[in-house]
Design a protein around this motif. Sequence first.
Motif, PDB file in Angstrom:
ATOM      1  N   UNK A  75       0.828  -1.193   0.000  1.00  0.00           N
ATOM      2  CA  UNK A  75       0.000   0.000   0.000  1.00  0.00           C
ATOM      3  C   UNK A  75       0.861   1.241   0.000  1.00  0.00           C
ATOM      4  N   UNK A  76       0.271   2.343  -0.390  1.00  0.00           N
ATOM      5  CA  UNK A  76       1.017   3.602  -0.418  1.00  0.00           C
ATOM      6  C   UNK A  76       1.337   4.055   1.011  1.00  0.00           C
ATOM      7  N   UNK A  77       2.246   4.997   1.136  1.00  0.00           N
ATOM      8  CA  UNK A  77       2.579   5.511   2.468  1.00  0.00           C
ATOM      9  C   UNK A  77       1.336   6.072   3.170  1.00  0.00           C
ATOM     10  N   UNK A  78       1.331   5.911   4.483  1.00  0.00           N
ATOM     11  CA  UNK A  78       0.247   6.439   5.315  1.00  0.00           C
ATOM     12  C   UNK A  78       0.856   7.298   6.421  1.00  0.00           C
ATOM     13  N   UNK A  79       0.104   8.296   6.874  1.00  0.00           N
ATOM     14  CA  UNK A  79       0.610   9.242   7.865  1.00  0.00           C
ATOM     15  C   UNK A  79       1.014   8.577   9.175  1.00  0.00           C
ATOM     16  N   UNK A  80       0.270   7.567   9.593  1.00  0.00           N
ATOM     17  CA  UNK A  80       0.511   6.969  10.906  1.00  0.00           C
ATOM     18  C   UNK A  80       1.680   5.986  10.921  1.00  0.00           C
ATOM     19  N   UNK A  81       2.295   5.714   9.763  1.00  0.00           N
ATOM     20  CA  UNK A  81       3.462   4.838   9.679  1.00  0.00           C
ATOM     21  C   UNK A  81       4.526   5.595   8.884  1.00  0.00           C
ATOM     22  N   UNK A  82       5.295   6.453   9.572  1.00  0.00           N
ATOM     23  CA  UNK A  82       6.237   7.330   8.856  1.00  0.00           C
ATOM     24  C   UNK A  82       7.333   6.559   8.111  1.00  0.00           C
ATOM     25  N   UNK A  83       7.602   7.014   6.896  1.00  0.00           N
ATOM     26  CA  UNK A  83       8.661   6.456   6.066  1.00  0.00           C
ATOM     27  C   UNK A  83       9.412   7.624   5.451  1.00  0.00           C
ATOM     28  N   UNK A  84      10.731   7.529   5.413  1.00  0.00           N
ATOM     29  CA  UNK A  84      11.541   8.598   4.841  1.00  0.00           C
ATOM     30  C   UNK A  84      11.416   8.661   3.334  1.00  0.00           C
ATOM     31  N   UNK A  85      11.610   9.856   2.793  1.00  0.00           N
ATOM     32  CA  UNK A  85      11.520  10.030   1.343  1.00  0.00           C
ATOM     33  C   UNK A  85      12.567   9.196   0.611  1.00  0.00           C
ATOM     34  N   UNK A  86      13.785   9.091   1.189  1.00  0.00           N
ATOM     35  CA  UNK A  86      14.805   8.249   0.559  1.00  0.00           C
ATOM     36  C   UNK A  86      14.375   6.788   0.525  1.00  0.00           C
TER      37      UNK A  86
END
Length: 149
Positions: A75-86
Amino acid sequence: MCYVVHLLTDSPADLSVHDSPLVRFERATVASLEEALRHGRSLVELPHLWCVGTRSGCGCTLRHVATPCADLWFGPPVDWYPEGQDDLDATKELYAVLVRLVHAGHRVDVLDHWWGDAAAEFADLDVSLDQVDAESFRLFDKHRFRLRA
């Protein structure tokens, strides 16, 4: 400890031509996989092995989920599971190489695991890259993805 990502394929192509500041491909051997995993030989079904590294030197700056669940699957990124742009960008670069290989008709497996996790039991998961897009793709700890078009 860090994530180790191994790419196994029947393609003899030199994947290092796809190296970038975010993702790099280094040839691996069954012995290096066994060292990282302690029982790697049983997972090797394809002749060409690669270790996938990132700017961190290991596979840690790719999108990972330690325990996949309904909320954290593909799934695409979600606010509640932070992932760095890199992490997001590196994963998209890896995905592009995987799609290229699979669409060229090659078999591809991807193993994701912690370095030296001797107790790791891998779950096999057939993954269709035609159904999982670049934004949704992520790796699952202790899984072997068997990628298909």
